[in-house]
Design an enzyme around this catalytic site. Structure first.
Site, PDB file in Angstrom:
ATOM      1  N   CYS A   1      20.936  53.309  46.736  1.00 48.04           N
ATOM      2  CA  CYS A   1      21.255  52.296  47.755  1.00 48.04           C
ATOM      3  C   CYS A   1      20.881  50.914  47.229  1.00 48.04           C
ATOM      4  O   CYS A   1      21.532  49.920  47.532  1.00 48.04           O
ATOM      5  CB  CYS A   1      20.469  52.523  49.040  1.00 48.04           C
ATOM      6  SG  CYS A   1      20.257  54.222  49.463  1.00 48.04           S
TER       7      CYS A   1
ATOM      8  N   GLU B   1      19.080  53.694  57.647  1.00 41.79           N
ATOM      9  CA  GLU B   1      19.010  53.000  56.349  1.00 41.79           C
ATOM     10  C   GLU B   1      20.366  53.161  55.719  1.00 41.79           C
ATOM     11  O   GLU B   1      20.798  54.291  55.470  1.00 41.79           O
ATOM     12  CB  GLU B   1      17.995  53.701  55.449  1.00 41.79           C
ATOM     13  CG  GLU B   1      16.672  53.046  55.338  1.00 41.79           C
ATOM     14  CD  GLU B   1      15.878  53.702  54.234  1.00 41.79           C
ATOM     15  OE1 GLU B   1      16.259  53.531  53.072  1.00 41.79           O
ATOM     16  OE2 GLU B   1      14.914  54.411  54.566  1.00 41.79           O
TER      17      GLU B   1
END
Ligand SMILES: Cc1cc2nc3c(=O)[nH]c(=O)nc-3n(C[C@H](O)[C@H](O)[C@H](O)COP(=O)(O)OP(=O)(O)OC[C@H]3O[C@@H](n4cnc5c(N)ncnc54)[C@H](O)[C@@H]3O)c2cc1C
Length: 1004
Positions: free
Chosen positions: A795, A761
């Site tokens: 993120c 990720e």
């Protein structure tokens, strides 16, 4: 606050989240009508119903609204159009909006249905309008028409209709216009309370503007006090940060502003009432109202008032409080009893925050019961001049029945609603009624009012029910006391407690009520008292019992590999139970864990709470998923054969976590691997080892064997050594795209090494696209949250704001104002919005970029100089293509796009190659569908912020440069950690086909 009124505070606290039956029991007693009273109330109500119906069948606007009821899809289409249309500056987008709203509605079903010719003509207009805009898709025909006829007549017609709707809901564009309108015959006998209502202030200049509008209105009304008109004030319009966390600065500022308005109103001899808003603001508002109410200067002024919402569990106690304040200050407080306008959003927020119970009732009839109980108290109270605001004929009739001959109170209704209800009472029976009258430009106000209507568009509302021909009068006038008594005051069965939101198999993580001043202060002081040295000391102490920290990576892998088979052989249920015990332990140690997050990762208090809750949710979610999706599955096949698919652990996984979610992501990856049957070496980021160490300790305490979960503290070299170890059977990594690439390469380097999975990720250049139908206030709030909260170190955070050209400058001006309200500082301080970035390296990196873009700054703000505080900054780009990398901090890049180029804009964002999150703000459903179809991102957020993915509801993770998937917190995550194995057994070869033999032969 003095002792008399503050004696109510424990009671207010007790009631706030008390169980509904407990709160309702005394209210039921108070609200109960004697048979004679009930009979009288029903008789009055039947008369009022007749009046209401007569009024609604007269006047084409009423008939129009009757035909297009708010709960029909056509009614909603019209209101949605009204919500957005007037603010859209460019014809192209306006046409798209019309096409969108017209397109899905079934206008033909309304043809000829109304008794009004005008309404039927309008319906034909809508039918023709739909035909025009639908043929050829999004506004194609409109565009052709415009070019052919030179006149966009559909748009003009819609514009005119919207202005008419504006007149229905808005009393006047200016206070003078509103006062003139009050002189019209239809308002004869009524007084008004004017409100310069609109969106809550987002900026200090907004607050100032509203303040001046209120002051101007007081001045205007004060010129003719004999009219009896008054003013209503909404505190959230006066201060952009009317929030509990900002108590220290907003309560004094608001007290000062309200004082100035109250003094002015008192001097001019008119009344002023403070509106009631969201439940979390109640305590602040009581403090402000009391402070102003006690001013010696206002002694003798009987115009001071407040609204109280009956749907709140604290309503009756607030009435008691107001009575006391009135008596103490020697005046009668004007108390306006309303039912409350924020029901849906309050329920939603409580669920999201995982709180113990709701602050409001969950059944409509319970709100009615509370209203009646409060009304009865008010009629008896010596310190209150009662005002009853309602459009409900039964509620009004009950008060009429109770009041008998008394006229010592007033009714109130909203402008544009409940016409007909009060006319006879006022003109023939001597009751008083005040109309709550919104004043302001249609463009801003219509949007606000329509949204309120849509939000409160519950079918349970009286005005909706009145329009529903299927309901009999007996049903409309059913006794709410009976209804609630019958169910024992219980909570509505389809509104579960927040803890039960995800059903019986998974408890929702518990939240903290950070909107409660005491709770917030207590959490903050606990966090402050858990100073780093103590945190460190405790960890140091326990770390001596952790054998693993002194191990080299090779020995770690060896131990884990040895421990793996036994763990893998444990039943799934046992492994899942470990996760659930861990979740409980995390909740038990919540404050300590939050403290470590604040001190070590520099998280703000709400972020630290979110972190712990997410970790808890991951544990419980993966436990449930493991039980359901990892259990062996028998697969279909030919008879005489058994095929079974099993999910088994692969071996030893390395999980490598980032510092920005040092608990949630660290544990999320780790427990997923564990519950899937793997042993795990978990490496935290070097910046955040303490929180990881504590999490691992708790996991061991929850029953995960020490060698099955080993903590590997250290820098990149530790991660590299782990990844390079050929015994590692899989890697789950969250961090930068570059590191993910290095890991992928390293896993392939050794040709003798088995091929193993990598779940990565990584970051994103996350864009938010905003078109000209979006509501600027909502956009700005979501931009600030998405790009600056958590100091931009998520993120998912917004990096690239893409504004349609026509609205760019206005939006940016409001954004700049909203940035001015941000508090940057120590994250353990409850008032802090933005803390420092993680370390000096990050700081210098971000500041370097910021400095290089100095000439393009749109806005930046001052920050403390001692610490790694990067000033939140908005930076203008010449072109959206100029941003091709992620800046992991509070730096927002802004570019514009042209109307009609939505698809191209999405394509240009896609072309950057990142695919994590994207935001869209638009009121055009088809635009949302188009973006959904085109966007190559893992998570698309429409008309909301882009951060705060919830486990199990918003599985998180991207594609392209942003990651490999599968999504964390989603249903496909766990299988990726497993080896899938199928065993096919031929049962015919081992002594016969048991399946066939056992079949009953009847029918052969
Ligand atoms: C003059 C005036 C001033 C106002 N000022 C304010 C104000 O300051 N602050 C404010 O919040 N509102 C204010 N309102 C709005 C007011 O709250 C709504 O108009 C009111 O709720 C409508 O009540 P009703 O009696 O007309 O309708 P009804 O249809 O009888 O009641 C609707 C009420 O029931 C509630 N309800 C619906 N479903 C449920 C459920 N499942 N469980 C529990 N409750 C439910 C709704 O939220 C709403 O409060 C004001 C209204 C008027 C007329």
């Amino acid at each position: 606050m003095d002792s008399a009124t503050s004696s109510y505070f424990p009671e207010l606290k007790r009631l706030h989240r008390a169980a509904e039956p407990d709160v309702l029991a005394p209210l039921l007693e108070r609200a109960r009508l004697s048979p004679a009273e009930r009979e009288a109330a029903v008789q009055v109500a039947l008369g009022l119903l007749a009046d209401l119906r007569a009024a609604q069948s007269s006047g084409w606007v009423n008939q129009f609204l009757q035909q297009y009821r708010l709960n029909s899809s056509e009614g909603v289409a019209l209101l949605s159009l009204a919500e957005a249309f007037l603010r859209v500056p460019d014809p192209e987008t306006a046409d798209l909006l019309i096409a969108d709203k017209f397109g899905d509605a079934d206008w033909k079903a309304h043809a000829g249905q109304s008794s009004s010719k005008l309404v039927n003509t309008a319906t034909w207009g809508l039918i023709v309008g739909k035909a025009l805009v639908s043929e050829g898709g999004q506004g194609g025909v409109l565009r052709r028409l415009i070019s052919r006829a030179g006149e966009p007549f559909v748009r003009q017609a819609v514009g005119a209709a919207m202005k008419m709707m504006g007149e229905v809901f808005v009393m006047g564009r200016t206070i003078d216009e509103a006062m003139r309108r009050m002189k019209r015959p239809e308002n004869a006998g009524f007084t008004a309370s004017f409100d310069m209502l609109g969106e809550a202030a987002r900026t200090f200049p907004d607050g100032r503007r509203y303040f001046e509008a209120y002051a101007g209105a007081i001045e205007a009304v004060g010129r003719d006090p004999a009219t009896g008109h008054s003013i209503s004030v909404k505190l959230s319009a006066l201060h952009p940060r009317y929030e509990v966390a900002q108590w220290e600065r907003c309560v004094p500022a608001l007290t000062e502003m309200l004082e100035a308005l109250a003094v002015q109103a008192a001097d001019q001899g008119i009344a002023l009432t403070v509106d009631a808003e969201e439940s979390e603001r109640l305590e602040m508002s009581l403090e402000i109202i009391a402070a102003v109410g006690r001013l010696p200067r206002l002694k003798g002024w009987d115009g001071y008032g407040m609204a109280v919402q009956a749907y709140g569990k604290r309503a009756r106690a607030v009435i008691g409080w107001a009575d006391l304040l009135g008596r103490e200050t020697g005046r009668r407080m004007n108390v306006r009893l309303v039912k409350g306008a924020y029901w849906d959003s309050e329920i939603k927020r409580t669920q999201e925050a995982g709180l113990s119970d709701y602050p409001l009732f969950t059944r409509k009839a319970a709100t009615d019961v509370s209203y009646l109980a409060c009304a009865r108290d008010m009629l008896d109270a010596k310190g209150i001049a009662p005002a009853f605001a309602s459009h409900n004929a039964l509620t009004v009739a009950t008060i009429v029945a109770w009041a008998g001959q008394s006229r010592d109170f007033e009714f109130q209704r909203l402008h544009g609603m409940g016409e007909g209800l009060y006319e006879r009472l006022v003109r023939e029976e001597g009751y008083r009624c005040r109309i709550y009258a919104p004043v302001g430009g249609h463009r801003d106000l219509l949007a606000y009012l329509v949204r309120r209507l849509l939000e409160n568009g519950a079918n349970s509302s009286f005005v909706h029910q009145l329009a529903d021909e299927r309901l009999t009068d007996a049903e409309l006038l059913a006794d709410p006391v009976e209804k609630i008594a019958k169910v024992g005051g219980s909570r509505h069965p389809s509104i579960p407690l927040p803890a039960e939101l995800f059903g019986p198999e998974r408890r929702n993580s518990a939240g903290l009520d950070l909107q409660d001043r005491e709770e917030l202060a207590s959490v903050s002081s606990s966090i402050k008292s858990l100073v780093p040295s103590e945190v460190e000391g405790r960890l140091h102490e326990s770390s001596e019992t952790r054998p693993s920290t002194t191990l080299g990576t090779s020995e770690m892998v060896q131990r884990a590999a040895r421990a793996f088979p036994a763990w893998s052989a444990r039943p799934i249920a046992e492994r899942a139970a470990c996760l659930e015990r861990l979740a409980d332990l995390l909740e038990q140690h919540r404050t300590e864990l939050m403290a470590i997050c604040v001190h070590e990762a520099r998280k703000s208090i709400p972020d630290a709470l979110g972190e712990v809750r997410e970790a808890v949710d991951f544990c419980r979610y993966y436990a449930v998923q493991a039980r359901t999706s990892l259990a062996p599955v028998e697969l279909p096949g030919p008879t005489g054969e058994r095929n079974v698919l099993r999910h088994e652990g692969r071996g030893v996984w390395a999980t490598i976590a980032p510092w920005n979610f040092p608990l949630a992501i660290f544990l999320g990856q780790t427990v997923a691997a564990l519950v899937a049957g793997n042993a795990v070496i978990a490496k935290p980021a070097p910046q955040t080892p303490r929180i990881a160490a504590r999490a691992v300790e708790l996991a061991h305490q929850a029953g995960v064997p020490h060698d099955v979960l080993i903590l590997a503290e250290g820098g990149p070299e530790v991660g590299a050594a782990l990844v390079a170890d050929p015994r590692i059977a899989g890697v789950a990594f969250t961090g930068s795209t570059n590191t993910a690439r290095k890991i992928a390469r390293a896993l392939l380097e050794d040709e003798k090494r088995p091929l193993v999975p990598l779940i990565a990720e990584t970051g994103g250049v996350n864009a938010m696209i905003v078109d000209s139908t979006a509501l600027p206030e909502q956009v700005v709030a979501d931009v600030v949250t998405s790009s600056f909260r958590s100091a931009g170190q998520r993120c998912s955070a917004l990096r690239l704001l893409l504004l349609q050209e026509e609205i760019a400058e206005n939006t940016l001006e409001m954004l700049a104002g909203a940035m001015d309200t941000l508090v940057v500082g120590d994250p353990s301080d409850p008032a802090t919005d933005v803390g420092p970035v993680i370390d000096r390296t990050a700081y210098e990196h971000l500041m370097g970029h910021r400095e290089r873009t100095r000439n393009s700054w749109i806005k930046t703000i001052d920050v403390p100089s001692d610490g790694n505080f990067v000033p939140p900054t908005a930076i203008r780009l010449r072109s959206m293509d100029d941003l091709d990398r992620e800046w992991f901090g509070p730096l927002l890049h802004v570019a514009t796009w042209k109307a009609g180029e939505l698809e191209q804009t999405v394509a240009r964002v896609n072309a950057k190659g990142f695919g994590l999150t994207m935001g869209l703000h638009s009121r055009i459903a088809r635009s949302a569908e188009a973006v959904e179809a085109l966007a190559r991102v893992g998570n698309l957020y429409v008309n909301r912020s882009m951060i705060g993915a919830i486990v199990g509801s918003q599985p998180f993770g991207g594609e392209g440069f942003s990651g490999t998937g599968p999504k964390a917190g989603g249903p496909h995550y766990l299988p990726r950690f497993c080896a899938e194995r199928v065993t096919s057994t031929d049962t015919t070869s081992s002594g016969g086909n048991a399946t066939l033999l056992s079949l009953d032969d009847i029918g052969f």
